[in-house]
Enzyme design. Structure first.
Site, PDB file in Angstrom:
ATOM      1  N   PRO A  61       0.904   8.552   0.841  1.00 46.93           N
ATOM      2  CG  PRO A  61       0.678   8.536   3.164  1.00 46.93           C
ATOM      3  CD  PRO A  61       0.772   7.627   1.979  1.00 46.93           C
ATOM      4  CG  LEU A  62       3.920  10.614  -2.313  1.00 43.28           C
ATOM      5  CD1 LEU A  62       3.870  10.677  -3.825  1.00 43.28           C
ATOM      6  CD2 LEU A  62       5.171   9.911  -1.849  1.00 43.28           C
ATOM      7  CB  THR A  63       5.297  15.369   2.883  1.00 44.78           C
ATOM      8  OG1 THR A  63       4.885  14.433   3.874  1.00 44.78           O
ATOM      9  CG2 THR A  63       5.276  16.768   3.465  1.00 44.78           C
ATOM     10  CB  CYS A  89       7.497  11.193   9.458  1.00 47.51           C
ATOM     11  SG  CYS A  89       8.205  12.744   8.870  1.00 47.51           S
ATOM     12  N   GLY A 148       8.305   0.238  -1.157  1.00 44.36           N
ATOM     13  CA  GLY A 148       9.719   0.471  -1.359  1.00 44.36           C
ATOM     14  C   GLY A 148      10.242  -0.007  -2.696  1.00 44.36           C
ATOM     15  NE  ARG A 181      12.447   6.580  -3.468  1.00 43.39           N
ATOM     16  CZ  ARG A 181      13.673   6.077  -3.621  1.00 43.39           C
ATOM     17  NH1 ARG A 181      14.676   6.865  -3.923  1.00 43.39           N
ATOM     18  NH2 ARG A 181      13.892   4.779  -3.447  1.00 43.39           N
TER      19      ARG A 181
END
Length: 654
Positions: free
Chosen positions: A315-317, A400, A502, A525
């Site tokens: 879940p990427l803000t 977060c 990661g 990422r």
């Protein structure tokens, strides 16, 4: 080993290698660059030669836009210093012109590094001028509700005089759904407007947009007036407050005369504020009474979440929006999750926060992520979502690291607040009919790991799955993810499945991660740098994707963005804004055909290089002006005085 179409041979690749950053910091080491001559694509170059090449090749194409945008011809140039540029007669922060002059005395408080707190917070208001009334846009049969007090235009002819030219001959919404809801305000209106300006409809294609989990207007009004009752959540909180484990909770009942009460959860809308069942009359129900209406599901009877071995998109803000998730699903992502949503904003009925919960029909396994610091708001929000939206799981954000969330007790701060953390997990698990998952980090401080102590407790509290990010809050991205620690936590969490997260940017990284014994991997990422990573992992190969294929991916994103955010001026520029956010990550990708050593590491920063064609070189630029140039290829020229850049690049273009 290269994939299909490996690009230039060894003679070209041997000149190119990555500058690796040390594990202790993100700075890149000094590289020996090769002087570029002629058309030496694939060679290392310097920063000056890199930008000189882009400007020389793109000068002819952009000469007209440059002259029209800025008389000095410096629209696309990176400014020497990032500072607020104000027009003549304007000052910032409510100061007068005298106060806005440079002060002779140095500032008493040193500016915090890396936070860019001096960036301008400019909300584009260009489309607010001469905006057409929604009653005319939607072709409503009734007149405008506000009448003479309406601040919008009601003259379509006057609006068309000031409306900018169309951006293209085809409208995505009209081609996909048979009707464009934006009518004359659409920036592609020529494709669906009749001779008299009427909005055309293709009856044979007309269909509803395949997006679920929208916010109902009636529910939004009740949330804003605090007329929604949360009996299950309140009963679970009372049991937790007394120190008892939550037991079976009976279904919610409707007290006599209680306005705005939900009668039957998802099957019937709540009663209006002025209605109530008459005294002595039986409570109206929806269909026959079942066992689920009387007895709550036990944890062992809940729907199971079986995603072992699947590829999980984090879940990427900001960047993990619905159009981006559709791109990742096309490339092979198995599980998707919505952006982090703040539970207090959801309980207040904020439209922008509820938009983060929307789900596309292609997302077969979809969850939402909630952020909060207190058991009451989190449990009530879980009950609200359980009866209003359709999801496969609900995730709690306990990872977060940003100060805005951490200082309020949410995110990583919950790892140090075990009592509140336990009440949140137990309370939400009691009111949810879908599995509850948790995403955590190794800990808060760098050398004080907490995950191995929390995982057994999370298993006992009722979490169905936990995702562990192999960094602490203090580390941020200055260190590599600690997969050895994740491997230790796998044994501690058993039999509860544990996902690892990661530094996964290739199928080799994914294979090494799966060897630690995790149930699956979450990609964050890596998906932003190359969303085709999911295909590489499933096919176990390196994909040397061409620049034209990458541009097609961006073109699909813009089409999905116009479907999601709209095809009017505001929707087009919002699509551009999120495209620019994504391009700030995509520029870090290095084509496989130019690498001397495979694979590319996520902590390695590429030097300046010239690609195999002009477009590949342009996509490697780290200048915001070049990102805007790419967006103009897909969405047309940028309107004047629009600032839709990423926040950390907001001063780069005015």
């Amino acid at each position: 080993m290269l994939g299909d179409g490996a690009g230039p041979g060894r003679e070209a690749r041997r000149f190119f290698s990555l500058g690796s950053s040390s594990a202790a910091g993100p700075r890149e080491r000094t590289l020996q660059a090769v002087t570029c001559t002629k058309d030496a694509t694939g060679y290392l170059t310097t920063k000056e030669q890199f930008h000189k090449f882009l400007e020389a090749r793109g000068q002819e194409k952009l000469s007209q836009e440059t002259d029209a945008g800025d008389p000095d011809g410096c629209d696309l140039a990176e400014p020497e210093a990032k500072r607020i540029r104000l027009e003549e007669g304007q000052v910032g922060d409510g100061q007068t012109e005298e106060a806005a002059e440079p002060r002779e005395q140095p500032q008493a408080q040193k500016r915090a590094r890396g936070q860019n707190k001096g960036r301008p917070h400019m909300k584009p208001n260009h489309y607010d001028k001469n905006k057409l009334c929604p009653s005319l846009v939607q072709e409503s049969a009734t007149k405008c509700f506000f009448g003479d007090r309406c601040r919008f235009l009601h003259d379509v002819g006057r609006y068309l005089e000031t409306k900018p030219a169309d951006l293209g001959p085809c409208c995505v919404l009209f081609e996909t759904y048979g009707r464009c809801p934006y009518g004359v305000t659409c920036r592609f209106a020529g494709a669906h407007l009749g001779p008299e300006g009427q909005n055309l409809v293709q009856r044979e294609v007309a269909q509803a947009p395949p997006v679920r989990n929208g916010l109902d207007k009636a529910l939004q009004q009740q949330l804003r007036k605090r007329q929604v009752h949360f009996e299950r959540a309140e009963q679970a909180l009372r049991q937790l407050g007394k120190g008892h484990l939550p037991g079976p909770i009976p279904p919610a009942t409707v007290p006599e005369g209680a306005p705005g009460q939900d009668i039957c959860d998802t099957q019937q809308a709540p009663l209006g504020p002025g209605t109530s069942p008459p005294p002595g009359s039986p409570v109206q129900t929806c269909g026959p009474l079942t066992d689920e209406d009387v007895v709550r599901l036990r944890p062992c009877e809940k729907r199971q979440l079986d995603i072992n071995g699947k590829l999980y998109l984090a879940p990427l803000t900001t960047c993990g929006n619905l159009p981006f998730r559709r791109i990742c699903k096309r490339f092979g992502a198995d599980v998707t999750c919505g952006e982090m949503a703040v539970c207090t904003n959801l309980l207040q009925g904020q439209t922008s926060e509820w938009a983060l919960l929307k789900r596309h029909q292609c997302e077969d396994i979809f969850g939402v992520q909630l952020e909060g610091a207190f058991p009451d708001t989190m449990t009530k929000c879980a009950e609200l979502l359980n009866r209003t939206i359709e999801v496969d799981f609900v995730d709690i954000n306990v990872g977060c690291p940003i100060d805005l969330v951490y200082k309020k007790g949410g995110g990583c701060a919950l790892m140090n607040r075990s009592a509140k953390f336990q009440q949140i997990v137990r309370g939400m698990n009691q009111v949810l009919d879908v599995p509850l998952t948790v995403k955590i980090r190794m800990g808060v401080q760098e050398r004080v790991n907490l995950a191995h102590r929390l995982l057994p407790e999370l298993r006992d509290w009722g979490a169905a799955l936990v995702t562990l990010h192999g960094r602490s809050r203090e580390q941020r991205y200055t260190k590599l993810a600690d997969w050895q620690y994740i491997e230790q936590c796998v044994a501690v969490a058993s039999p509860m499945p544990l996902f690892g997260n990661g530094d996964i940017l290739s199928y080799e990284d994914a294979n090494r991660a799966m060897q630690t014994g995790v149930a699956g991997i979450m990609i964050a990422r890596g998906a932003l740098l190359k969303p085709w990573l999911f295909t590489e992992i499933k096919e176990q190969r390196h994909w040397d994707i061409s620049s034209s294929e990458r541009l097609d991916v961006l073109r699909d994103f813009t089409r999905f963005g116009l479907e999601h955010w709209g095809s009017d001026t505001q929707g087009v520029e919002k699509t551009r804004r999120f495209l620019l956010e994504w391009l700030s990550f995509l520029c870090r990708y290095v084509p496989v055909g130019l690498l001397e050593r495979l694979p590319q590491r996520i902590n390695e920063r590429p030097p300046y290089y010239l690609g195999r064609d002009y477009l590949e070189t342009l996509m490697a630029s780290q200048r915001a002006a070049d990102w805007i140039r790419i967006s103009e290829m897909l969405l047309g020229p940028v309107p004047p005085k629009f600032v839709f850049l990423p926040k950390h690049k907001a001063n780069a273009y005015k």
